[in-house]
Every structure is written in C-alpha cells, then in structure tokens.
Design a protein around this motif. Structure first.
Motif, PDB file in Angstrom:
ATOM      1  N   LEU A   1      24.546 -47.536  33.593  1.00 58.58           N
ATOM      2  CA  LEU A   1      25.564 -47.973  32.632  1.00 58.58           C
ATOM      3  C   LEU A   1      24.953 -48.117  31.242  1.00 58.58           C
ATOM      4  O   LEU A   1      25.539 -47.706  30.242  1.00 58.58           O
ATOM      5  N   ILE A   2      23.756 -48.713  31.198  1.00 59.01           N
ATOM      6  CA  ILE A   2      23.093 -48.901  29.904  1.00 59.01           C
ATOM      7  C   ILE A   2      22.757 -47.542  29.288  1.00 59.01           C
ATOM      8  O   ILE A   2      22.936 -47.322  28.094  1.00 59.01           O
ATOM      9  N   CYS A   3      22.277 -46.620  30.120  1.00 58.30           N
ATOM     10  CA  CYS A   3      21.990 -45.264  29.638  1.00 58.30           C
ATOM     11  C   CYS A   3      23.259 -44.567  29.185  1.00 58.30           C
ATOM     12  O   CYS A   3      23.304 -43.935  28.134  1.00 58.30           O
ATOM     13  N   GLY A   4      24.290 -44.681  30.001  1.00 62.21           N
ATOM     14  CA  GLY A   4      25.503 -43.922  29.745  1.00 62.21           C
ATOM     15  C   GLY A   4      26.309 -44.474  28.582  1.00 62.21           C
ATOM     16  O   GLY A   4      26.793 -43.725  27.749  1.00 62.21           O
ATOM     17  N   ILE A   5      26.442 -45.786  28.513  1.00 65.46           N
ATOM     18  CA  ILE A   5      27.325 -46.371  27.513  1.00 65.46           C
ATOM     19  C   ILE A   5      26.599 -46.611  26.203  1.00 65.46           C
ATOM     20  O   ILE A   5      27.079 -46.253  25.130  1.00 65.46           O
ATOM     21  N   MET A   6      25.404 -47.187  26.263  1.00 71.30           N
ATOM     22  CA  MET A   6      24.691 -47.469  25.016  1.00 71.30           C
ATOM     23  C   MET A   6      23.753 -46.337  24.643  1.00 71.30           C
ATOM     24  O   MET A   6      23.106 -46.406  23.605  1.00 71.30           O
TER      25      MET A   6
ATOM     26  N   GLY B   1      24.048 -55.168  49.707  1.00 77.34           N
ATOM     27  CA  GLY B   1      24.073 -54.039  48.762  1.00 77.34           C
ATOM     28  C   GLY B   1      25.416 -53.352  48.762  1.00 77.34           C
ATOM     29  O   GLY B   1      25.994 -53.066  47.713  1.00 77.34           O
ATOM     30  N   LEU B   2      25.944 -53.092  49.967  1.00 77.94           N
ATOM     31  CA  LEU B   2      27.232 -52.407  50.029  1.00 77.94           C
ATOM     32  C   LEU B   2      28.351 -53.303  49.505  1.00 77.94           C
ATOM     33  O   LEU B   2      29.282 -52.831  48.846  1.00 77.94           O
ATOM     34  N   ALA B   3      28.217 -54.625  49.761  1.00 76.44           N
ATOM     35  CA  ALA B   3      29.229 -55.548  49.243  1.00 76.44           C
ATOM     36  C   ALA B   3      29.213 -55.552  47.720  1.00 76.44           C
ATOM     37  O   ALA B   3      30.264 -55.547  47.068  1.00 76.44           O
ATOM     38  N   VAL B   4      28.004 -55.541  47.144  1.00 81.79           N
ATOM     39  CA  VAL B   4      27.906 -55.498  45.690  1.00 81.79           C
ATOM     40  C   VAL B   4      28.508 -54.196  45.157  1.00 81.79           C
ATOM     41  O   VAL B   4      29.211 -54.186  44.141  1.00 81.79           O
ATOM     42  N   ALA B   5      28.231 -53.099  45.856  1.00 83.59           N
ATOM     43  CA  ALA B   5      28.795 -51.823  45.433  1.00 83.59           C
ATOM     44  C   ALA B   5      30.317 -51.897  45.416  1.00 83.59           C
ATOM     45  O   ALA B   5      30.965 -51.442  44.463  1.00 83.59           O
ATOM     46  N   LEU B   6      30.883 -52.510  46.467  1.00 82.32           N
ATOM     47  CA  LEU B   6      32.336 -52.661  46.527  1.00 82.32           C
ATOM     48  C   LEU B   6      32.823 -53.540  45.384  1.00 82.32           C
ATOM     49  O   LEU B   6      33.816 -53.233  44.713  1.00 82.32           O
ATOM     50  N   GLY B   7      32.100 -54.648  45.169  1.00 84.41           N
ATOM     51  CA  GLY B   7      32.468 -55.546  44.079  1.00 84.41           C
ATOM     52  C   GLY B   7      32.447 -54.840  42.738  1.00 84.41           C
ATOM     53  O   GLY B   7      33.364 -54.990  41.919  1.00 84.41           O
ATOM     54  N   LEU B   8      31.405 -54.047  42.514  1.00 89.36           N
ATOM     55  CA  LEU B   8      31.300 -53.302  41.260  1.00 89.36           C
ATOM     56  C   LEU B   8      32.463 -52.327  41.119  1.00 89.36           C
ATOM     57  O   LEU B   8      33.031 -52.155  40.046  1.00 89.36           O
ATOM     58  N   TYR B   9      32.781 -51.688  42.256  1.00 95.48           N
ATOM     59  CA  TYR B   9      33.894 -50.743  42.221  1.00 95.48           C
ATOM     60  C   TYR B   9      35.175 -51.444  41.791  1.00 95.48           C
ATOM     61  O   TYR B   9      35.900 -50.974  40.910  1.00 95.48           O
ATOM     62  N   LEU B  10      35.422 -52.624  42.389  1.00 95.22           N
ATOM     63  CA  LEU B  10      36.638 -53.360  42.032  1.00 95.22           C
ATOM     64  C   LEU B  10      36.591 -53.785  40.571  1.00 95.22           C
ATOM     65  O   LEU B  10      37.583 -53.683  39.853  1.00 95.22           O
ATOM     66  N   LEU B  11      35.417 -54.252  40.141  1.00 92.29           N
ATOM     67  CA  LEU B  11      35.275 -54.686  38.753  1.00 92.29           C
ATOM     68  C   LEU B  11      35.591 -53.534  37.800  1.00 92.29           C
ATOM     69  O   LEU B  11      36.320 -53.696  36.821  1.00 92.29           O
ATOM     70  N   ILE B  12      35.045 -52.371  38.119  1.00 92.12           N
ATOM     71  CA  ILE B  12      35.195 -51.246  37.194  1.00 92.12           C
ATOM     72  C   ILE B  12      36.591 -50.624  37.299  1.00 92.12           C
ATOM     73  O   ILE B  12      37.175 -50.212  36.303  1.00 92.12           O
ATOM     74  N   ALA B  13      37.131 -50.607  38.516  1.00 91.47           N
ATOM     75  CA  ALA B  13      38.420 -49.939  38.689  1.00 91.47           C
ATOM     76  C   ALA B  13      39.613 -50.829  38.357  1.00 91.47           C
ATOM     77  O   ALA B  13      40.664 -50.351  37.977  1.00 91.47           O
TER      78      ALA B  13
ATOM     79  N   VAL C   1      37.582 -55.499  31.713  1.00 88.87           N
ATOM     80  CA  VAL C   1      36.194 -55.186  31.363  1.00 88.87           C
ATOM     81  C   VAL C   1      35.799 -53.834  31.966  1.00 88.87           C
ATOM     82  O   VAL C   1      35.178 -52.998  31.324  1.00 88.87           O
ATOM     83  N   GLY C   2      36.220 -53.652  33.226  1.00 89.61           N
ATOM     84  CA  GLY C   2      35.901 -52.400  33.899  1.00 89.61           C
ATOM     85  C   GLY C   2      36.515 -51.210  33.197  1.00 89.61           C
ATOM     86  O   GLY C   2      35.894 -50.145  33.082  1.00 89.61           O
ATOM     87  N   MET C   3      37.740 -51.395  32.706  1.00 85.44           N
ATOM     88  CA  MET C   3      38.408 -50.315  31.988  1.00 85.44           C
ATOM     89  C   MET C   3      37.586 -49.937  30.762  1.00 85.44           C
ATOM     90  O   MET C   3      37.381 -48.768  30.468  1.00 85.44           O
TER      91      MET C   3
ATOM     92  N   ILE D   1      27.129 -56.070  29.540  1.00 84.89           N
ATOM     93  CA  ILE D   1      26.665 -55.033  30.464  1.00 84.89           C
ATOM     94  C   ILE D   1      25.168 -55.198  30.723  1.00 84.89           C
ATOM     95  O   ILE D   1      24.692 -55.065  31.849  1.00 84.89           O
ATOM     96  N   PHE D   2      24.447 -55.509  29.654  1.00 79.76           N
ATOM     97  CA  PHE D   2      23.008 -55.711  29.780  1.00 79.76           C
ATOM     98  C   PHE D   2      22.709 -56.846  30.757  1.00 79.76           C
ATOM     99  O   PHE D   2      21.854 -56.733  31.634  1.00 79.76           O
ATOM    100  N   GLY D   3      23.433 -57.953  30.595  1.00 79.20           N
ATOM    101  CA  GLY D   3      23.218 -59.097  31.470  1.00 79.20           C
ATOM    102  C   GLY D   3      23.593 -58.786  32.909  1.00 79.20           C
ATOM    103  O   GLY D   3      22.859 -59.135  33.842  1.00 79.20           O
ATOM    104  N   LEU D   4      24.700 -58.085  33.073  1.00 75.83           N
ATOM    105  CA  LEU D   4      25.152 -57.716  34.419  1.00 75.83           C
ATOM    106  C   LEU D   4      24.112 -56.845  35.098  1.00 75.83           C
ATOM    107  O   LEU D   4      23.733 -57.071  36.260  1.00 75.83           O
ATOM    108  N   GLY D   5      23.630 -55.835  34.358  1.00 79.37           N
ATOM    109  CA  GLY D   5      22.610 -54.929  34.903  1.00 79.37           C
ATOM    110  C   GLY D   5      21.366 -55.703  35.308  1.00 79.37           C
ATOM    111  O   GLY D   5      20.772 -55.450  36.361  1.00 79.37           O
ATOM    112  N   ALA D   6      20.990 -56.668  34.469  1.00 79.23           N
ATOM    113  CA  ALA D   6      19.783 -57.449  34.752  1.00 79.23           C
ATOM    114  C   ALA D   6      19.964 -58.264  36.023  1.00 79.23           C
ATOM    115  O   ALA D   6      19.042 -58.395  36.834  1.00 79.23           O
TER     116      ALA D   6
END
Lengths: 331, 256, 304
Positions: free
Chosen positions: C27-32, C149-161, C165-167, C193-198
């Motif tokens: 995300l940091i690479c892609g967005i910033m 890990g998979l739960a976080v992936a799902l959470g991220l998916y929901l956050l982004i979708a 903020v996800g939008m 985003i930086f904080g989330l990534g960290a």
C-alpha cells in the motif's frame, strides 16, 4: 564554465599525493594506513562502477554487492583449488585452479559480468520501484547461493593461502599491492570519464533523463542500459577480486545486502553522477567508519541519522560542496 | 496511383468497456499534410500511442512505407521514418538544444556501442544538428540547456528533435499546445515550410492552424473516422457540423 | 503424504506472515510511491516490545497489545516528521533515508536490549499440537498464526471493500491524483496507512517471535521476501500481495523440503543434497524471475 587549469592542478596534487602515500605514511610510522588506503581505493572502484549505472544511467540497483562478491569468490575458489591441488572439474575437460592474477582477475570480471547480464536482462524489463526490489532480491539469491555452498565454506567463507601472483611483482607486499590497485582504479576512472562522453555515454544519460523520448527518436535504449549494467557488474567483479586479495578471505558477508546499501551511500555521499564523486564518497564513508568506530562500537547510530540528514538537506553530496555551488547540474 | 505512406486498417483498441479506437481506417499520402481533428475523448491520444508503438492495438494493422509495422517497437518505427513530437514537451532538460538534436541525429547513425570518442565533438553528429537548428531558427540558442529555453522555443526544439531523425512522416501531437498567438503563427509558418518535404499527420485543436495547413482532414468521433476530405469538403459536411461542432454548430461553423 | 500436508501448512504459515509484512508495504509503495526499507525495523520493534512486555507481565496477549500500538506510533511519528517529506522525491532518496533508519534501529535495539537474541515464549494455551487429521499432529501455535493471518486478510478485505477509508485507499492505489481531487486530507490518509502497515508488520514480528529468535536484523530477511511478494503480486495490490505471499510461502517451504529428495532421483545422494540445498535457497527468486518474465508488472497490476 571552463576552469581547466585549477582542475588540472588539483588533479596533479591528487595524483602526487596518491603516489607518495605509502612512503609518507611509512615515514609517519603509520604503515598500516597503506592497507586502509588500498581498501578505500577498492571501494572507490566498486562505487564508481555503481555510479555508471546509478548516476549516469538512472538505474537504482540495490544489488551491486552480488557482483562484488561473485568476483571475490571466483578468485577465492580458483586459489583454493590451486593451493589444494584439486581440479575444479574433471569433466567434460579438466579445469585446474589458479593463483595467477592474469587469469583469475579477468575471470572474476567475466563471471560477475555474466551474472549482471542475466540479472539485468530480467530486471530491466521493469523500472522504478520494481527495479530496486528486484535487484535487491536477486542479490539476496546470490547471497544465499554462496551461504549454501558448503564445499567452499558456506556461511564461514573461505581463506586463501596467498594473494594472486602477477609476473615481476609481489602482491604479498602491501605497498606493491597498493600500487597495482591504484593503477587499476586510475585506469577505470579514466576509462569511465571517456565512456560517459562517448556515444554510448550520451545514450545512457539521455535514457536516464527521458527514456521514452530516447526510444521515440530511434534509440533501442534497453540494450544500452543492459550493456552498462553488465559493464558495471564486471568492474564490481574486479573490485571483488581485489578485496579478496587484500583480505585473503572471501565470505558471504561480501554479498550481504547492507554492502549494496553502503555502496549506494558512497555514491550519494560523494555526489551522484560526477566522475570523481564516488571516490570521494568511498573515502569519506570508510574514514568516517574508521574514526567513529574507534570512538564507539555503536557508530551506526550516528551514521543512520546522518544519512537521513544528507538526503533531507544536502542533495548534491560532498562533490556538490567542493564544486561550484548553485551551478545548474549538468554532467 | 501512388501508394499511401501510412495506411491504418480496421484498427481497434478497447480499455475494458471503453472502445477508444473502433475499426479505424486512415491513409496518409507521401508528402501530404493530413490533419486529424475531433472532440475531446474522440480517441486521438490512443491513436497516436498506437501509431507510435507505445501501446499495441487489439486488432487491425498499420502499414508504413509498404511494410506491416503493427508489432514493431517504438524505436524501430522511428528508424523506418515515422517520427513523432509530443503533446507535452519531452526533451532532455540537462542537455543543450544542440545536444538534444544531436542525440536524434545519432539515432540514425548506427549503433551506439562506441565508447571512446566524445560524441559532442563529433562533426558527423553536430553538423547535421546545427543544420536542423538553423532551419528552425534556434541556432542562437544552440548551447543553452533545454531547460532554460522559453516554452515557445521548447516547442520548436520538440519539432527539431523529431525532424533530426529524418522522418518521412511526422506525427505531430498538438504542436501548438500552450502557445500564444504569436508563437502559434510562427509554428504554422514553420510547418508550412516543411510541406512537401515530409508528410505530416497533424493532431491539433487550433482550427486556424488545421485549415491553413491541411491538405486533407479526417474527423475522428468515438474512435471512428466520421468524415475525410479536403478542408472545404469538411467545412461543408453537415454530419461533421452536427457531430463535431455540437449545439453551437452555427456559431462554430462561422469560426471555422 | 503426511509430510506433504505438514509442509504445506508450514508454507501457509510463512505465507500469511509474509502477507502481513507485504500488505502494508504494497500500500505504501502503491499509494505513496514510497519504498520503505524500514518496514522490517517495525517488524523487529514489534517483536522486541512484545517480548519485553510478555516477560514482564507473563502475558503473551498483553505483549501483543503493547507491540501493535508501539510500532504504529513509531511509524506515524517517523512518517510525520521525516519520511512524509520524501514522497515526492526520487526513489533513491527514499532508499537511502530508510536504509539510514534501519542502521539506526538496529543499533538502537543493540544498545537497549543487547546483541544477544531474546526469547518470546509460546503462550501456554497455544503450545502443544492438535491433530488436523487423525494421526497427524500439527503445532497449535503455527495453526493459530494461519488462522490469525487469514482473519486479518479478511478484515483488510472488509476494510478496503466496505469502508470510506478503504474506498480512498483503493482510489489511491489506482490513481493518486484523484484522491487529492476529492478534497480529502491526503496527509492524514498517508499517516494512517503508514501506521496501519506498521501494526501489521509488528503483528507479524510478534507472531514470528516464538518460532524464530527475537534478534537484531530479524526484520531484514523477511523484508526482502516481502519485496519479492510485492513484485510478484503487483505493486499496490493487496489481493496480489495475498496470493503472492501464499505462493511464495509454499514455493519456499516445499522447495526446501522436497528438492533434495527429488534430485536424488537423478543424482547420487551427496550431490543431490548439496545441489538441492543451493537450489532450494534460490527457488523463490527463480519463481519471481519466471513470473516477471511472463508479467513484468506482477500478477495483479494495480496501476493503469
């Protein structure tokens, strides 16, 4: 614009100082400084080769240590076989080890250049962030390759019995070795100053500044970028061969990714895209290390923030400070 | 009858559901100035990118000087004589005007695997470069870095660089972009002088320039050639007036 | 067969940890358009903070609760004070600045915690093993990593979708200019985003603690692997990062487990083991090269 004379005088002073250095430090009772100076010169060579692609080609390669280390290992492995009397291969034809610099050093350049060609072939299909990460990743691959190379010491590395042999010279003598390194570094810097102004050099610099336009006016730029990448790899391989000789030891540590980072730092510290900048940067970096690590084993805690400060506030590096300030940056 | 220099046949390019080029046919005859006009979103930029070799079409073919160049790379097309200028000035800011042009001269002077002699002291590069600069009235600025030239001068240099590749067809992507009236007039004069020497495909919004320069005009709407003909025929074409000039057709036609 | 099952799970476990590292990074690479080498340092900081708190309190969970905000705050402070100024600069400047940060953090950790590795124990309620299929025990802790890990992936998916903020994140990944055009406080979004990534990186670091040692420089190898993941997945694509992370985890683990054995079919055992070990350490890079030769922009290019 033209200040040829002061520059010539400066160059003459520099040359005289470098030639007289072993005698001077000997007279000062600090003979070991010859070894330090040799070390600095070798890294000036390595950083200079990186600057060809980074400063003049705009390719941010984060994997230059792979070529340095490959060159070092070629010399180390050849010497290992020679001293043990075991051939490297018996099939399809016998290959013996060697301690001859005239064979081992060119082979080191060849191997490092070939590796750079292959890595460049893949990495140069991309650009920007991708290029940085891919070169870093491939260098890491080469690092792990040597770590897992058990016959040659794996993680622990490989000691050499002696330095390479060169007819008529004794490279075991630190002073003679210093002069050989000095001659090679001087030659490389001279050749580089020719290359960057040649047709090849202007295509490389043009592609750095505006690759799309270069292709639009009919230059197939990727092959020139690949050639530069290969050339830089080969010269880094030579630097590696020299490092192996100086330390009489090779290990995966030469290929560690922080080495690649340090070489980038040298180039930037000295002044990116200037011919002599990397030499200045290598000198500054290694002397800083020498001085600070004498004071505290934690000198990295100084270096880290220093780097950040250089990036934030002193964009043009040391060369920018000693050359004319405020000048439009041209090459 | 002579063969067209550039022939575009059934060219098609879609981005997802958006069809940017929709079965386009287009010819440019040798020596002809062919203007391409169309409202925003008509697909001009996408067409230029396909002609120049930056993006590959989904379907159709592009022939240039009797050979299929549909799959050729950008640099290979330029070497065959199809050069382009850029809508947004694209130069080498750190190089002088002369060096900018000399780089283009060098591109047709064989490979650049020459490592020894300084390129910028090579008369076989500099003399042709000087000639091109003189031709475009830029010789006074030969030694100035491109970044220090005025916008108008940079637009001229843009043409000079393209011209230095000795093209048979110049693909001019809005050469008047951002120019004031005076510079525009000068650019029209300059392009007029090149007429006959090199064919041009002129993409331009400036209708005065288009109707002054063009031998033939093609109107592009929704990725298709709506009409193609002489300036007079295009001016009179009712369909063009309706589609291209829209609601203000009457007033627009007056301006044309 | 059973060995293959176990190694596949190990591969998944490495994969989800790589995903946690790569998600923030991509995300940091892609967005910033920012290359953050110090991301590995945040992984390390997370592990050290967790280990210290867990040792002091005896609670693994408290360690986790302390580590995530600590890493997030460190990252946001860095972003706000220094790194945020580098978004518009050359990638080279970013490399240098964050390389400097790695050196700094490594030395700082050495000064505070010493050069020796410290240990983070597996919490008692996760030690031991479970039988995934009858007769095949598998480490509960590693299984827990996969689940988290998979739960976080799902959470991220929901956050982004699903969220606003996800939008913005999605819009940012495909078109940066558009986000500023929306009149959003772009700086705040970046810091966030930086904080989330960290925090994700720190979570990976904490979970790695009981498996690998908590030591100086621990974040660097996984950082480079995370780069491989991003490159394979396509910069800026979280979905690409997930797919690529699992692929890289599996390729690496299975390659190490089975290449030497496979090579024994063709060579004598000694050669097979030697060559196998060398090849195994290189498999993911060869995998990356193959993907790049096929798709230079990765599997799921987010831009253009």
């Amino acid at each position: 614009m033209d200040n040829g004379l002061p520059r010539l005088i400066l160059a003459a002073i520099l040359a005289a100082a470098l030639l007289a250095l072993p005698a001077l430090v000997e007279a000062a009772g600090r003979g070991y400084w010859t070894g330090i100076a040799t070390h600095v010169l070798i890294f000036a060579l390595a950083a200079g080769s990186l600057n060809l692609i980074l400063g003049f080609g705009g390719m941010v390669s984060f994997g230059h240590a792979a070529f340095l280390g490959t060159g070092a290992y070629v010399v180390g492995i050849l010497s290992h076989h020679a001293s043990m009397g075991i051939p490297i291969a018996t099939w399809p034809f016998a290959i013996a080890g060697t301690e001859s610099a005239l064979i081992a050093w060119p082979l080191a350049m060849l191997a490092a250049g070939a590796l750079a060609f292959v890595i460049g072939l893949i990495s140069l299909r991309t650009g920007g962030l991708y290029f940085i990460m891919i070169t870093l990743a491939f260098a890491q691959m080469v690092y792990f390759f040597f770590v897992s190379l058990e016959p040659y010491g794996g993680d622990d590395g490989l000691s050499m019995w002696s330095r390479s042999r060169l007819p008529g010279l004794d490279l075991g003598s630190d002073t003679q070795f210093y002069y050989v390194v000095l001659a090679l570094v001087a030659l490389a810097y001279f050749l580089k100053s020719r290359v960057i102004h040649s047709r090849f050099g202007v295509v490389l610099r043009g592609s750095r500044d505006n690759d799309r336009r270069m292709r639009a006016i009919g230059h197939p730029t990727r092959r020139y970028r690949l050639a530069a990448f290969t050339l830089a790899g080969a010269v880094a391989g030579l630097a590696g061969a020299l490092i192996a000789n100086q330390t009489e030891f090779v290990s995966p540590a030469f290929l560690h990714w922080t080495r690649s980072g340090e070489m980038l730092v040298m180039v930037i510290l000295g002044g990116i895209g200037t011919v002599l900048g990397p030499a200045l940067g290598a000198t500054a970096f290694l002397l800083l290390e020498e001085v600070f690590s004498g004071w505290t084993e934690h000198w990295m805690i100084v270096l880290g923030p220093l780097l950040l400060a250089v990036v934030l506030f002193a964009k043009r590096g040391l060369w920018g400070l000693v050359s004319r300030p405020g000048e439009v940056p041209r090459d | 009858m002579t063969e067209p220099l550039l022939r575009v046949t059934g060219l098609r390019k879609a981005f997802g559901a958006v069809v940017a080029t929709d079965g386009l046919h287009l010819d440019v005859m040798p020596g002809e100035v062919h203007a391409l006009i169309g409202p925003n979103g008509a697909g001009k930029t996408t067409l230029v990118a396909q002609l120049a070799g930056e993006i590959a079409p989904d379907d159709g073919r592009i022939d240039f000087a009797g050979a299929d160049i549909t799959r050729l790379s950008m640099h290979a097309r330029t070497r065959r004589g199809l050069a382009r200028s850029f809508q947004i000035t694209s130069l080498f800011p750190r190089f002088t005007a002369l060096e900018n042009v000399a780089l283009a001269v060098q591109a047709r002077a064989g490979h650049a695997f020459r490592f020894w002699r300084p390129a910028w002291r090579d008369p076989t590069l500099l003399e042709p470069a000087h000639a091109v600069l003189a031709r475009l009235g830029l010789d006074l600025h030969a030694d100035r870095p491109a970044s220090t030239l005025s916008h108008g001068e940079q637009r001229q240099l843009e043409i000079a660089v393209a011209l230095a590749t000795q093209p048979r067809l110049l693909l001019l992507d809005e050469p008047m972009a951002g120019l004031g009236p005076e510079d525009s007039a000068w650019m029209v004069e300059l392009l007029g002088e090149l007429r006959g020497e090199v064919a041009m495909l002129l993409i331009e919004h400036d209708m005065d320039a288009v109707f002054t320069l063009a031998d033939r005009i093609t109107v592009l709407v929704y990725g298709r050639a709506l009409a193609s003909g002489t300036p007079d025929a295009i001016r009179a074409d009712p369909e063009v007036r309706r589609a291209y000039l829209g609601d203000g057709a009457e007033a627009g036609a007056e301006a044309v | 067969m059973l060995l293959i099952l176990e190694q596949t799970l190990n591969g998944l476990q490495l994969g989800v940890m790589l995903f946690l590292m790569a998600a923030g990074l991509t995300l940091i690479c892609g967005i910033m358009s920012f290359i953050n080498l110090a991301h590995g340092s945040l992984y390390m900081v997370g592990a050290y903070v967790a280990a210290t708190v867990a040792q002091a309190t005896g609670s693994f969970l408290l360690g986790v609760c302390a580590a995530l905000p600590a890493a997030g705050l460190v990252a946001m402070a860095l972003e706000w004070s220094a790194l945020g100024r580098l978004y518009d600069r050359d990638h080279l400047d970013q490399v240098l600045a964050t390389f400097g940060l790695i050196l700094f953090f490594n030395e700082l950790v050495k000064i505070v915690w010493g050069a020796q590795p410290i240990f983070l124990d597996t919490p008692a309620w996760l030690s031991g093993s479970v039988e995934i299929v009858p007769g095949v025990p598998y480490s509960t802790y590693r299984l827990a990593i996969i689940v988290v890990g998979l739960a976080v992936a799902l959470g991220l998916y929901l956050l982004i979708a699903r969220t606003r903020v996800g939008m913005l994140i999605r819009a940012g990944a495909s078109n940066r200019r558009m986000v500023s055009a929306l009149g959003v406080d772009i700086k705040r979004l970046y810091t966030l985003i930086f904080g989330l990534g960290a925090m994700l990186a720190a979570l990976a670091g904490v979970m790695a603690g009981p498996i690998y040692a908590v030591q100086v420089g621990m974040g660097e190898n996984i950082l480079i692997l995370a780069f491989v993941v991003i490159v394979v997945g396509g910069i800026g694509s979280v979905r690409g990062a997930l797919v690529a992370a699992l692929l890289v985890g599996l390729v690496d683990t299975l390659g190490r487990a089975f290449l030497p054995t496979l090579l024994q079919l063709a060579f004598d055992p000694a050669t097979a083991n030697g060559v196998g070990a060398s090849l195994a350490s290189m498999t993911i890079y060869i995998f990356m090269a193959a993907i790049l030769a096929w798709r230079p922009q990765g599997l799921f290019p987010a831009h253009g």
